[in-house]
Design a protein around this motif. Structure first.
Motif, PDB file in Angstrom:
ATOM      1  N   GLU A  84       0.834  -1.207   0.000  1.00  0.00           N
ATOM      2  CA  GLU A  84       0.000   0.000   0.000  1.00  0.00           C
ATOM      3  C   GLU A  84       0.867   1.255   0.000  1.00  0.00           C
ATOM      4  OE1 GLU A  84      -3.076   0.270  -0.451  1.00  0.00           O
ATOM      5  OE2 GLU A  84      -4.041  -1.615   0.103  1.00  0.00           O
ATOM      6  N   GLN A  85       1.950   1.220   0.744  1.00  0.00           N
ATOM      7  CA  GLN A  85       2.853   2.367   0.787  1.00  0.00           C
ATOM      8  C   GLN A  85       3.510   2.592  -0.576  1.00  0.00           C
ATOM      9  OE1 GLN A  85       3.281   4.560   3.275  1.00  0.00           O
ATOM     10  NE2 GLN A  85       4.584   5.719   1.868  1.00  0.00           N
ATOM     11  N   GLN A  86       3.920   1.520  -1.230  1.00  0.00           N
ATOM     12  CA  GLN A  86       4.519   1.645  -2.560  1.00  0.00           C
ATOM     13  C   GLN A  86       3.526   2.227  -3.564  1.00  0.00           C
ATOM     14  OE1 GLN A  86       6.728  -1.815  -4.033  1.00  0.00           O
ATOM     15  NE2 GLN A  86       6.819  -2.617  -1.942  1.00  0.00           N
ATOM     16  N   LEU A 188      -8.792   5.946  -2.549  1.00  0.00           N
ATOM     17  CA  LEU A 188      -9.461   4.815  -1.903  1.00  0.00           C
ATOM     18  C   LEU A 188      -9.581   3.635  -2.855  1.00  0.00           C
ATOM     19  CD1 LEU A 188     -11.012   3.578   0.457  1.00  0.00           C
ATOM     20  CD2 LEU A 188     -13.071   4.738  -0.372  1.00  0.00           C
ATOM     21  N   ALA A 189      -9.903   3.910  -4.125  1.00  0.00           N
ATOM     22  CA  ALA A 189     -10.014   2.834  -5.113  1.00  0.00           C
ATOM     23  C   ALA A 189      -8.666   2.145  -5.307  1.00  0.00           C
ATOM     24  CB  ALA A 189     -10.520   3.390  -6.439  1.00  0.00           C
ATOM     25  N   LEU A 190      -7.599   2.920  -5.329  1.00  0.00           N
ATOM     26  CA  LEU A 190      -6.259   2.335  -5.473  1.00  0.00           C
ATOM     27  C   LEU A 190      -5.933   1.437  -4.285  1.00  0.00           C
ATOM     28  CD1 LEU A 190      -3.411   2.092  -6.712  1.00  0.00           C
ATOM     29  CD2 LEU A 190      -2.831   4.223  -5.513  1.00  0.00           C
ATOM     30  N   GLN A 191      -6.180   1.927  -3.087  1.00  0.00           N
ATOM     31  CA  GLN A 191      -5.900   1.125  -1.892  1.00  0.00           C
ATOM     32  C   GLN A 191      -6.685  -0.181  -1.908  1.00  0.00           C
ATOM     33  OE1 GLN A 191      -7.076   3.963   1.043  1.00  0.00           O
ATOM     34  NE2 GLN A 191      -5.177   5.146   0.947  1.00  0.00           N
ATOM     35  N   ALA A 192      -7.955  -0.098  -2.298  1.00  0.00           N
ATOM     36  CA  ALA A 192      -8.783  -1.308  -2.346  1.00  0.00           C
ATOM     37  C   ALA A 192      -8.306  -2.248  -3.445  1.00  0.00           C
ATOM     38  CB  ALA A 192     -10.245  -0.920  -2.564  1.00  0.00           C
ATOM     39  N   ASP A 193      -7.938  -1.705  -4.605  1.00  0.00           N
ATOM     40  CA  ASP A 193      -7.468  -2.556  -5.705  1.00  0.00           C
ATOM     41  C   ASP A 193      -6.184  -3.292  -5.334  1.00  0.00           C
ATOM     42  OD1 ASP A 193      -9.589  -1.815  -7.266  1.00  0.00           O
ATOM     43  OD2 ASP A 193      -8.486  -0.317  -8.419  1.00  0.00           O
ATOM     44  N   VAL A 194      -5.291  -2.606  -4.638  1.00  0.00           N
ATOM     45  CA  VAL A 194      -4.050  -3.261  -4.203  1.00  0.00           C
ATOM     46  C   VAL A 194      -4.363  -4.407  -3.250  1.00  0.00           C
ATOM     47  CG1 VAL A 194      -1.928  -2.956  -2.857  1.00  0.00           C
ATOM     48  CG2 VAL A 194      -2.571  -1.257  -4.570  1.00  0.00           C
ATOM     49  N   ALA A 195      -5.239  -4.165  -2.269  1.00  0.00           N
ATOM     50  CA  ALA A 195      -5.581  -5.205  -1.304  1.00  0.00           C
ATOM     51  C   ALA A 195      -6.287  -6.379  -1.982  1.00  0.00           C
ATOM     52  CB  ALA A 195      -6.461  -4.620  -0.202  1.00  0.00           C
ATOM     53  N   GLN A 196      -7.236  -6.086  -2.879  1.00  0.00           N
ATOM     54  CA  GLN A 196      -7.950  -7.160  -3.567  1.00  0.00           C
ATOM     55  C   GLN A 196      -7.007  -7.985  -4.433  1.00  0.00           C
ATOM     56  OE1 GLN A 196     -11.029  -5.139  -5.723  1.00  0.00           O
ATOM     57  NE2 GLN A 196     -12.319  -4.832  -3.943  1.00  0.00           N
ATOM     58  N   LEU A 482     -17.821   1.599   2.663  1.00  0.00           N
ATOM     59  CA  LEU A 482     -18.034   2.458   3.818  1.00  0.00           C
ATOM     60  C   LEU A 482     -17.230   3.744   3.743  1.00  0.00           C
ATOM     61  CD1 LEU A 482     -18.054  -0.227   6.644  1.00  0.00           C
ATOM     62  CD2 LEU A 482     -19.997   1.135   5.860  1.00  0.00           C
ATOM     63  N   GLY A 483     -16.387   3.881   2.737  1.00  0.00           N
ATOM     64  CA  GLY A 483     -15.633   5.116   2.578  1.00  0.00           C
ATOM     65  C   GLY A 483     -14.241   5.065   3.152  1.00  0.00           C
ATOM     66  N   GLY A 484     -13.738   3.879   3.459  1.00  0.00           N
ATOM     67  CA  GLY A 484     -12.370   3.779   3.952  1.00  0.00           C
ATOM     68  C   GLY A 484     -12.321   3.712   5.461  1.00  0.00           C
TER      69      GLY A 484
END
Length: 509
Positions: A84-86, A188-196, A482-484
């Motif tokens: 996520e940091q990268q 938020l979309a980027l963070q979720a895409d990385v996790a998924q 939920l918006g992060g």
């Protein structure tokens, strides 16, 4: 009451200035109020959560030195934290969104500049031929040609009558706030895409491990079948079937490897890297134990960045209704020039060459629209229709947000039961496979029974693996819906944190 013309010069100037201030205060922009949107009292699919489960989710704190909505830390995975940091540092889509925020802020500054006069300076000659008639000379005198040198400064200013300039500034400011909200949405979309993508990649690793075990079992079964065939216990048909099962398992394993490679490449792009420069070690997926409480439904209207963006679009459209209305009222442009004017360059800067002009160089200072064929009325109708469109889109976005939360709440609630039942199916299939293998070795059943039981084991295990991956992805989707990770954070603090993140992204460009 005295007429304006009978007042002294300074009094007339003061009275004129007061009149302009009153006219500027008379803005025709409609008062903006956020339209109501349907908000349920509670989430239909939300399960009852114990205090112990609720404690696994930590709300972000609006502290500058601490984490800012780092919701992925709820999974307790250091590898995911690093990814996520990268992505936050190098993702190009996020950099582009930060650049759009910078553009919107620049447009707001440009709109605000209309509140101030503009100053210019110029120098140069003008070649002019004046007719005899314009100089009240006889016609037979002919025209004269002269060169006029000028060195002067000019000032121009549009009075903010009826809120014309103010409405434009309000619209630009709302556009900038919408751009910042869209930046948070991209973030938020980027963070979720990385996790998924991370969890899906690990699910493929689990599947690969299952296929390796299956291939090993198929190889052992083939060896056993070939030995029994040589001993004359079985026919060649069993050998052919065993070889077919081994080849099929190897082909399926290659198919999973192909899917994993594509997932790894997608993750590399999210991290802002070329696929050739990124590799992820094989790491089987463990069950996700995080449970995210849904909170209050009304909090969605404050946390979801896409809803914030839709609301800011309404505010901008409302301001543009005022801007369209102001076109029906007078417009006042004040211009002035001060400097030197001379027929020769040598005498340009002499005291006697000074000149002064107050008023428009061409046309009139105060203009009042009378007839334009319905253009202004059409512009006002368009502005009002755009506002109505944005209101409908805002309310639709709210409904979509509630649907997304309900969908993922239902997924997580039902997945728990499905995973439990699937684990029972895996245990039962493994027991059936063991019994079939034992009975086959004793000659009590045919090899088809062994094949069917081993297939059932593989299918059950793969389904259990995919359900585990689906559970992890659904957890991420719920957090995204939920918006992060801004639970418990006031809306203004969340906006300040997101704006600070946007500024950091812009500073890195």
């Amino acid at each position: 009451m005295k007429r304006l013309e009978s007042l002294p010069g300074w009094s007339r100037a003061a009275a004129s200035g007061l009149l302009l201030m009153l006219l500027a205060a008379c803005s025709v922009e409609p008062t903006y109020k956020r339209p109501d949107a349907p908000t349920p009292a509670s989430f239909k699919e939300a399960p009852a959560i114990s205090a112990q489960d609720a404690g696994t989710w930590k709300p972000a704190q609006p502290a500058d030195a601490e984490h800012r909505g780092e919701w992925w830390t709820v999974f307790g995975d250091s590898t995911l934290n690093d990814l996520e940091q990268q992505a936050a540092t190098a993702n190009q889509d996020l950099k582009a969104a930060a650049a759009r925020v910078q553009q919107a802020r620049a447009l707001t500054q440009a709109a605000r500049s209309a509140w101030f006069p503009s100053l210019d300076a110029g120098f140069g000659p003008t070649r002019e031929t004046a007719s005899a008639a314009s100089q009240f000379l006889p016609q037979n005198n002919g025209s004269t040609t002269t060169t006029l040198w000028r060195a002067q400064g000019t000032v121009s200013y549009e009075a903010d009558l009826f809120g014309r300039v103010g409405s434009n500034v309000n619209a630009a400011r709302a556009d900038a706030q919408q751009s910042e909200a869209l930046f948070r949405s991209v973030q938020l979309a980027l963070q979720a895409d990385v996790a998924q993508n991370y969890f899906q990649l690990r699910q493929f690793d689990t599947d690969q491990g299952l296929y390796r075990q299956t291939v090993k079992l198929r190889e052992d079964s083939l060896k056993l079948t070939e030995r029994r065939f040589k001993e004359g216990d079985i026919s060649e048909l069993d050998v052919a079937q065993a070889r077919n099962e081994l080849a099929s398992a190897r082909a399926d394993a290659v198919g999973v490897a192909r899917q994993r490679a594509a997932s790894e490449h997608s993750l590399a792009i999210l991290l802002g890297k070329a696929p050739a420069d990124f590799s992820f070690p094989e790491t089987p997926l463990a069950p996700v134990v995080a449970r995210v409480p849904a909170g209050l439904p009304s909090a969605l209207l404050e946390r979801r960045p896409d809803i914030s963006a839709a609301e800011r679009a309404m505010a901008a459209a409302n301001a543009r209704v005022g801007l369209a209305k102001s076109a029906f009222f007078p417009k006042l442009d004040i211009t002035g020039a001060l400097g030197y004017e001379s027929a020769t360059l040598g005498s340009l800067f002499m005291w006697s060459s000074r000149t002064f002009l107050l008023g428009p160089l061409a046309g009139t200072a105060l203009t009042l629209p009378i007839f334009d064929g319905g253009r202004r009325r059409a512009g006002l109708s368009q502005a009002r229709a755009k506002y109505d469109e944005d209101v409908a889109q805002y309310r639709q976005q709210v409904l979509v947000a509630f649907r997304e939360v309900e969908d993922n709440l239902a997924d997580l609630r039902l997945l728990d039961d499905q995973i439990s039942a699937q684990n029972d199916a895996v245990v039962a299939s493994q027991r059936a496979a063991h019994l079939s293998q034992t009975q086959y070795e004793e000659g009590q059943v045919s090899y088809l029974n062994v094949i069917d039981s081993e297939r059932s084991v593989l299918v059950s295990q793969l389904q259990a693996s995919r359900l585990t991956g689906t559970q992890a992805v659904s957890t991420v989707n719920l957090i995204r819906a939920l918006g992060g990770g801004w639970d418990g954070m006031p809306a203004t603090a969340a906006a300040d944190v997101a704006n600070s993140d946007a500024q950091q992204q812009i500073a890195k460009r």
